[in-house]
Write an enzyme that holds these catalytic residues in place. Structure first.
Site, PDB file in Angstrom:
ATOM      1  N   GLY A 227       0.766  -1.242   0.000  1.00 35.21           N
ATOM      2  CA  GLY A 227       0.000   0.000   0.000  1.00 35.21           C
ATOM      3  C   GLY A 227       0.792   1.285   0.000  1.00 35.21           C
ATOM      4  O   GLY A 227       0.198   2.362   0.007  1.00 35.21           O
ATOM      5  N   GLU A 264       4.037  -6.670   1.638  1.00 38.19           N
ATOM      6  CA  GLU A 264       3.514  -7.100   0.331  1.00 38.19           C
ATOM      7  C   GLU A 264       3.421  -5.926  -0.635  1.00 38.19           C
ATOM      8  O   GLU A 264       2.331  -5.534  -1.050  1.00 38.19           O
ATOM      9  CB  GLU A 264       2.118  -7.727   0.521  1.00 38.19           C
ATOM     10  CG  GLU A 264       2.076  -8.902   1.477  1.00 38.19           C
ATOM     11  CD  GLU A 264       0.648  -9.257   1.923  1.00 38.19           C
ATOM     12  OE1 GLU A 264      -0.295  -8.500   1.604  1.00 38.19           O
ATOM     13  OE2 GLU A 264       0.484 -10.283   2.601  1.00 38.19           O
ATOM     14  N   PRO A 265       4.552  -5.315  -1.006  1.00 38.87           N
ATOM     15  CA  PRO A 265       4.489  -4.143  -1.881  1.00 38.87           C
ATOM     16  C   PRO A 265       4.142  -4.515  -3.320  1.00 38.87           C
ATOM     17  O   PRO A 265       4.663  -5.493  -3.856  1.00 38.87           O
ATOM     18  CB  PRO A 265       5.921  -3.596  -1.816  1.00 38.87           C
ATOM     19  CG  PRO A 265       6.769  -4.811  -1.573  1.00 38.87           C
ATOM     20  CD  PRO A 265       5.944  -5.715  -0.698  1.00 38.87           C
ATOM     21  N   ARG A 303      -7.128   2.966 -14.855  1.00 36.93           N
ATOM     22  CA  ARG A 303      -7.063   3.730 -13.606  1.00 36.93           C
ATOM     23  C   ARG A 303      -7.717   5.105 -13.668  1.00 36.93           C
ATOM     24  O   ARG A 303      -8.394   5.492 -12.718  1.00 36.93           O
ATOM     25  CB  ARG A 303      -5.613   3.832 -13.119  1.00 36.93           C
ATOM     26  CG  ARG A 303      -4.937   2.461 -12.966  1.00 36.93           C
ATOM     27  CD  ARG A 303      -3.604   2.517 -12.250  1.00 36.93           C
ATOM     28  NE  ARG A 303      -3.783   2.933 -10.869  1.00 36.93           N
ATOM     29  CZ  ARG A 303      -3.531   4.144 -10.409  1.00 36.93           C
ATOM     30  NH1 ARG A 303      -3.039   5.080 -11.206  1.00 36.93           N
ATOM     31  NH2 ARG A 303      -3.762   4.437  -9.163  1.00 36.93           N
ATOM     32  N   TYR A 307     -10.510   5.136 -10.881  1.00 32.39           N
ATOM     33  CA  TYR A 307     -10.168   5.833  -9.635  1.00 32.39           C
ATOM     34  C   TYR A 307      -9.924   7.323  -9.833  1.00 32.39           C
ATOM     35  O   TYR A 307      -9.363   7.971  -8.948  1.00 32.39           O
ATOM     36  CB  TYR A 307      -8.860   5.288  -9.039  1.00 32.39           C
ATOM     37  CG  TYR A 307      -8.734   3.812  -8.898  1.00 32.39           C
ATOM     38  CD1 TYR A 307      -9.553   3.098  -8.019  1.00 32.39           C
ATOM     39  CD2 TYR A 307      -7.746   3.116  -9.596  1.00 32.39           C
ATOM     40  CE1 TYR A 307      -9.384   1.737  -7.863  1.00 32.39           C
ATOM     41  CE2 TYR A 307      -7.577   1.754  -9.437  1.00 32.39           C
ATOM     42  CZ  TYR A 307      -8.404   1.073  -8.577  1.00 32.39           C
ATOM     43  OH  TYR A 307      -8.227  -0.270  -8.419  1.00 32.39           O
ATOM     44  N   CYS A 333     -16.111   3.483 -26.839  1.00 32.99           N
ATOM     45  CA  CYS A 333     -17.425   4.125 -26.823  1.00 32.99           C
ATOM     46  C   CYS A 333     -17.966   4.250 -25.399  1.00 32.99           C
ATOM     47  O   CYS A 333     -18.936   3.574 -25.031  1.00 32.99           O
ATOM     48  CB  CYS A 333     -18.387   3.330 -27.698  1.00 32.99           C
ATOM     49  SG  CYS A 333     -17.700   3.063 -29.324  1.00 32.99           S
ATOM     50  N   GLU A 334     -17.325   5.044 -24.603  1.00 34.73           N
ATOM     51  CA  GLU A 334     -17.732   5.351 -23.225  1.00 34.73           C
ATOM     52  C   GLU A 334     -17.246   6.764 -22.938  1.00 34.73           C
ATOM     53  O   GLU A 334     -16.098   7.086 -23.250  1.00 34.73           O
ATOM     54  CB  GLU A 334     -17.032   4.428 -22.202  1.00 34.73           C
ATOM     55  CG  GLU A 334     -17.305   2.960 -22.340  1.00 34.73           C
ATOM     56  CD  GLU A 334     -18.656   2.540 -21.793  1.00 34.73           C
ATOM     57  OE1 GLU A 334     -19.282   3.322 -21.047  1.00 34.73           O
ATOM     58  OE2 GLU A 334     -19.082   1.435 -22.152  1.00 34.73           O
ATOM     59  N   TYR A 361      -0.847  -1.803 -12.025  1.00 34.73           N
ATOM     60  CA  TYR A 361      -2.299  -1.728 -12.266  1.00 34.73           C
ATOM     61  C   TYR A 361      -2.601  -1.098 -13.629  1.00 34.73           C
ATOM     62  O   TYR A 361      -3.600  -0.412 -13.802  1.00 34.73           O
ATOM     63  CB  TYR A 361      -3.009  -0.989 -11.117  1.00 34.73           C
ATOM     64  CG  TYR A 361      -2.692  -1.608  -9.772  1.00 34.73           C
ATOM     65  CD1 TYR A 361      -3.232  -2.843  -9.418  1.00 34.73           C
ATOM     66  CD2 TYR A 361      -1.800  -1.001  -8.881  1.00 34.73           C
ATOM     67  CE1 TYR A 361      -2.912  -3.445  -8.213  1.00 34.73           C
ATOM     68  CE2 TYR A 361      -1.465  -1.597  -7.680  1.00 34.73           C
ATOM     69  CZ  TYR A 361      -2.025  -2.820  -7.348  1.00 34.73           C
ATOM     70  OH  TYR A 361      -1.701  -3.419  -6.158  1.00 34.73           O
TER      71      TYR A 361
HETATM   72  C1  PLP Z   1      -3.212  -5.208  -3.575  1.00 35.08           C
HETATM   73  C2  PLP Z   1      -2.610  -5.775  -2.355  1.00 35.08           C
HETATM   74  C3  PLP Z   1      -1.287  -5.473  -2.020  1.00 35.08           C
HETATM   75  C4  PLP Z   1      -0.436  -4.499  -2.799  1.00 35.08           C
HETATM   76  O1  PLP Z   1      -0.885  -3.186  -2.670  1.00 35.08           O
HETATM   77  P1  PLP Z   1      -0.029  -1.988  -3.343  1.00 35.08           P
HETATM   78  O2  PLP Z   1      -0.854  -0.783  -3.090  1.00 35.08           O
HETATM   79  O3  PLP Z   1       0.084  -2.305  -4.795  1.00 35.08           O
HETATM   80  O4  PLP Z   1       1.293  -1.962  -2.671  1.00 35.08           O
HETATM   81  C5  PLP Z   1      -0.740  -6.110  -0.930  1.00 35.08           C
HETATM   82  N1  PLP Z   1      -1.459  -6.985  -0.176  1.00 35.08           N
HETATM   83  C6  PLP Z   1      -2.744  -7.284  -0.451  1.00 35.08           C
HETATM   84  C7  PLP Z   1      -3.472  -8.241   0.386  1.00 35.08           C
HETATM   85  C8  PLP Z   1      -3.362  -6.685  -1.553  1.00 35.08           C
HETATM   86  O5  PLP Z   1      -4.631  -6.970  -1.816  1.00 35.08           O
END
Ligand code: PLP
Length: 406
Positions: A227, A264-265, A303, A307, A333-334, A361
């Protein structure tokens, strides 16, 4: 990747085309490895960009993988990733996917509900003697104050196990013969640009760990998810990888008893390594608005439509152009098929543009809407450039339907 190199790539492979910079991916991966040192592990979130060559590069840089489906598991293994470097996240894992991951022998299942834990216990019971390494994903009810579509750790979100129920479920997991409870996990969402929500969540996790410890249940790692923010536009990141990890490690401490920090990047590994190259098809003027219609569309880069993400647009072509404020539109076509708004540039038909920081993404969220073949992907490594996924052909999009034609 400089403008002339990107222009050459557009000429060689055509547009639209995603280009990734191998050096940048290595640098981002190394930043995680260096900051964590012996005190933790990083697992790249495959959903950000799951191109096999990108995965291979990241495995080579010493990161593991965070998957959310059986398809991603297959991709990681095909790219040469090792099962013992894989964690499996996701709120709705199919029984077949759980079985696939059990067979592969992954490092950890991040379990998100009591129902899922029950299912995994059943699966391990069916396979006599097999034990599944598990972390329970806690929903700490903390708002990471990002876009509502990418925040995941609040009480109203579908993700994780409510903190109040977590202790009981941990006890249950620890007492189940087929389960080895090795960790606690959480993931607050995406585009987090401050440490406060993360450290508050980590405090809750450490408290839960201490309670379990007092009951004789040892938790080896705390997984704080991913995140970390990467601004879409031109501004610099407000939170750097070493500072972000430093704040978490400070809280965890360094004693013998300290848990490992797992992360988990996704975005922060690949976003700024990628650009989407697109060609200006034509310029048009509807009343007061100026539209540059390009050959990339929302099906290639979702994106902005999904978003309201803002990606910087760079003009790679030199030469004369019509200097105005442009709306960059795709051909789909949107009305939401707009890639960028209010771009002040001189533009001419045939120009090549780069949509920046689209390495995460981007392709992984692409679709075939409007029967559009998806773009090719190229990887630049210093002076070298190679195609790592050819452009789809129109025929391959419907080949399997032809076989089943009415
Ligand atoms: C999507 C996700 C991530 C990665 O998030 P980023 O914003 O891309 O770093 C890590 N862990 C889980 C469980 C996710 O769903």
């Amino acid at each position: 990747m400089d403008d002339s190199q990107l222009l050459q790539i557009a000429e060689r492979f055509g547009t639209p085309c995603y280009v990734y910079d191998a050096e940048c991916i290595r640098r981002n991966s190394a930043a995680y490895r260096d900051a964590l040192g012996q005190r933790g592990r990083a697992f790249y979130a495959v959903k950000a960009n799951s191109n096999l060559s990108v995965l291979r590069l990241i495995a080579g840089a010493g990161l593991g993988f965070d998957i959310v489906s059986g398809g991603e598991l297959a991709r990681v293994l095909a790219a040469g990733g090792a099962p013992e470097d894989i964690v499996f996240s996701g709120v709705g894992k199919h029984p077949d996917e759980l079985a696939q991951a059990l067979d592969a022998g992954i490092a950890c299942f991040n379990i998100e509900s009591a129902a899922e834990l029950k299912l995994l216990i059943m699966l391990t019971t069916d396979r006599l003697g097999s034990r599944a390494p598990v972390a329970l994903r806690i929903n700490p009810d903390i708002d990471a104050h990002t876009h509502p579509h990418i925040t995941t750790g609040r009480a109203e979100d579908k993700f994780g196990i409510p903190a109040a129920e977590a202790l009981d479920l941990c006890r249950q997991a620890a007492a189940s013969p087929g389960i080895e409870l090795i960790g606690l996990s959480c993931h607050l969402g995406s585009q987090i640009d401050q440490t406060a929500p993360l450290t508050r969540a980590l405090e809750k996790m450490l408290e839960l760990r201490a309670t379990l410890r007092a009951e004789g249940v040892a938790i080896g790692h705390i997984d704080m998810g991913g995140g970390l923010a990467v601004p879409d536009g031109t501004s610099a990141p407000t939170l750097a990888i070493p500072d972000y990890i430093g704040a978490l490690l400070d809280l965890i401490g360094e004693g013998d008893d300290a848990p490992e920090l797992w992360l988990e990047p996704g975005r922060s590994i690949t976003a700024d390594a990628g650009a989407l190259l697109t060609r200006v098809l034509l310029l048009k003027h509807n009343w007061a608005r100026n539209f540059a219609v390009v050959d990339a569309a929302m099906n290639d880069l979702m994106r902005p439509a999904l978003y309201s993400a803002v990606h910087a647009v760079r003009r790679l072509t030199q030469g004369e152009g019509d200097a105005r404020i442009w709306q960059i539109a795709g051909p789909v076509c949107e009305s939401t098929d707009m890639l960028a708004h209010d771009i002040e540039l001189p533009l001419a038909p045939g120009d090549i543009l780069a949509l920046e920081r689209t390495g995460a993404y981007g392709f992984s969220m692409s679709s075939n809407y409007n029967a559009r073949a998806r773009p090719c992907e190229a990887l630049v490594d210093g002076g070298d450039c190679r195609l790592v996924r050819p452009r789809e052909t129109q025929e391959e999009l419907f080949a399997s339907e032809l076989e089943h034609l009415l």
